[in-house]
Design an enzyme around this catalytic site. Sequence first.
Site, short mmCIF file in Angstrom:
data_model
loop_
_atom_site.label_atom_id
_atom_site.label_comp_id
_atom_site.label_asym_id
_atom_site.label_seq_id
_atom_site.Cartn_x
_atom_site.Cartn_y
_atom_site.Cartn_z
N ILE A 23 32.57 47.58 39.43
CA ILE A 23 31.17 47.18 39.25
C ILE A 23 30.28 47.89 40.27
O ILE A 23 29.22 48.43 39.93
CB ILE A 23 31.02 45.64 39.33
N TYR A 155 40.79 31.85 44.47
CA TYR A 155 39.72 32.81 44.14
C TYR A 155 38.45 32.08 43.72
O TYR A 155 37.36 32.36 44.21
CB TYR A 155 40.20 33.74 43.01
N ASN A 216 49.43 37.34 27.67
CA ASN A 216 49.85 36.08 28.30
C ASN A 216 49.43 34.93 27.39
O ASN A 216 48.27 34.81 27.04
CB ASN A 216 49.18 35.90 29.67
N ARG A 283 49.21 32.18 32.12
CA ARG A 283 49.04 32.38 33.56
C ARG A 283 48.51 31.10 34.21
O ARG A 283 47.56 30.49 33.69
CB ARG A 283 48.05 33.51 33.82
P1 NAD Z 1 37.00 45.99 42.24
O1 NAD Z 1 38.30 45.58 42.86
O2 NAD Z 1 37.00 47.15 41.34
O3 NAD Z 1 35.90 46.22 43.37
C1 NAD Z 1 35.85 45.51 44.56
C2 NAD Z 1 35.61 46.51 45.68
O4 NAD Z 1 35.47 45.79 46.92
C3 NAD Z 1 36.75 47.50 45.86
O5 NAD Z 1 36.25 48.82 45.86
C4 NAD Z 1 37.36 47.12 47.21
O6 NAD Z 1 37.93 48.22 47.88
C5 NAD Z 1 36.16 46.52 47.91
N1 NAD Z 1 36.55 45.59 48.98
C6 NAD Z 1 37.48 44.60 48.92
N2 NAD Z 1 37.59 44.00 50.11
C7 NAD Z 1 36.70 44.61 50.94
C8 NAD Z 1 36.36 44.44 52.30
N3 NAD Z 1 36.96 43.51 53.05
N4 NAD Z 1 35.41 45.22 52.84
C9 NAD Z 1 34.80 46.19 52.09
N5 NAD Z 1 35.08 46.40 50.80
C10 NAD Z 1 36.03 45.63 50.22
O7 NAD Z 1 36.44 44.69 41.48
P2 NAD Z 1 35.20 44.53 40.50
O8 NAD Z 1 35.74 44.12 39.19
O9 NAD Z 1 34.29 45.68 40.61
O10 NAD Z 1 34.50 43.24 41.12
C11 NAD Z 1 33.32 43.29 41.89
C12 NAD Z 1 32.89 41.87 42.19
O11 NAD Z 1 32.65 41.16 40.99
C13 NAD Z 1 33.91 41.05 42.98
O12 NAD Z 1 33.21 40.22 43.88
C14 NAD Z 1 34.56 40.20 41.91
O13 NAD Z 1 35.11 39.02 42.42
C15 NAD Z 1 33.39 39.94 40.99
N6 NAD Z 1 33.75 39.60 39.61
C16 NAD Z 1 34.28 40.56 38.79
C17 NAD Z 1 34.58 40.22 37.48
C18 NAD Z 1 35.14 41.24 36.52
O14 NAD Z 1 35.35 40.89 35.36
N7 NAD Z 1 35.37 42.48 36.90
C19 NAD Z 1 34.37 38.91 37.01
C20 NAD Z 1 33.85 37.97 37.88
C21 NAD Z 1 33.52 38.33 39.17
#
Ligand code: NAD
Length: 324
Positions: A23, A155, A216, A283
Amino acid sequence: MGYEDVKFPKGSKFLVTGSAGFIGSNLVEAILRLGYQVRGLDDFSTGKKDNVEEFLDDSNYEFIEGDIRNFETCMRACNGVDYVLNQAAWGSVPRSIKMPQFYEEVNIKGTLNMMEAARQNGVKKFVYASSSSVYGDDPNLPKIEGREGSVLSPYSLTKKVNEEYGRLYSKLYGLDTYGLRYFNVYGRRQNPDGSYAAVIPKFIKQLLDNEQPTINGDGKQSRDFTYIENVIEANLKACEAPSKSAGEAYNIACGGREFLIDIYKHLSNTLGKDIQPNFGPNRIGDIKHSNADISKAGEMLGYEPDWNFERGIQAAIEWYKENL
Ligand code: NAD
């Protein structure tokens, strides 16, 4: 509709945390395309270097490699920034069940660090990623803000705590915070690899590689799958939202409902594959159905998603066919 018309003062600067992730990297790309300045922050724990390096030639872009658990890093990252889009976190319900303390450190402490650094740096808007999983065991559909059940995983608890801090930071300190409860986001650059990957990219990759995907449960679970463009719109509209909409959390979804088994069939047909899926156990921590009421985000943020599931899944398939 969409976000091409959003307008910020010339020279506005955005900080995107988690900018090497799915994202975050899409947010960086969209903001650079609109002509504003972007600073990315990521520790590459689950993100990819490729997602950062592709923007390095843009003079409006800078990147800090660092960890949101470190408050000094958060302060440095927020310096001179107008808008923070906080995406950095560890995702995945099942993984959080295996390592709750780590999730507390990154998702709760890290986000609190970012909010505090944003406050101390006089940031205008703090928009952060929450999740549909805060609805927990509430059985009602559609999911509506204010009617949450008990959370089912560490989470989800971390996101719930983020929202409480978001509310407090608006109320106590006047920092305009906006929590975005994303519902199963999918689209270009979402990681298809590993046991914690999201279903859409995982199934596409496995089908393209002629492997047998595992569903799942019985496949009759449903989700409000949300295309990445809608999530970009929500983040940018939240940055433009009035202060009276701050301190709240909003459903960010498409407002529809797709069954997993139907998605599987759609993907196999579109990719021209005839592979029967394997059915595995349910899950732990998962809910059976999810579908969002998005009227609050519509009224308070002006969110009007214009990418429905059919359009989004087509674009995602095209991207994976070209990029995997
Ligand atoms: P992603 O894992 O692709 O991206 C998360 C990024 O955060 C990664 O690049 C990671 O390296 C970085 N990160 C993690 N810990 C860190 C830290 N301590 N310091 C600095 N950077 C750090 O995940 P995503 O799908 O892009 O999700 C982005 C956000 O959206 C997250 O907060 C996630 O919980 C939330 N979210 C995503 C979804 C989805 O469907 N993808 C749904 C609900 C919520």
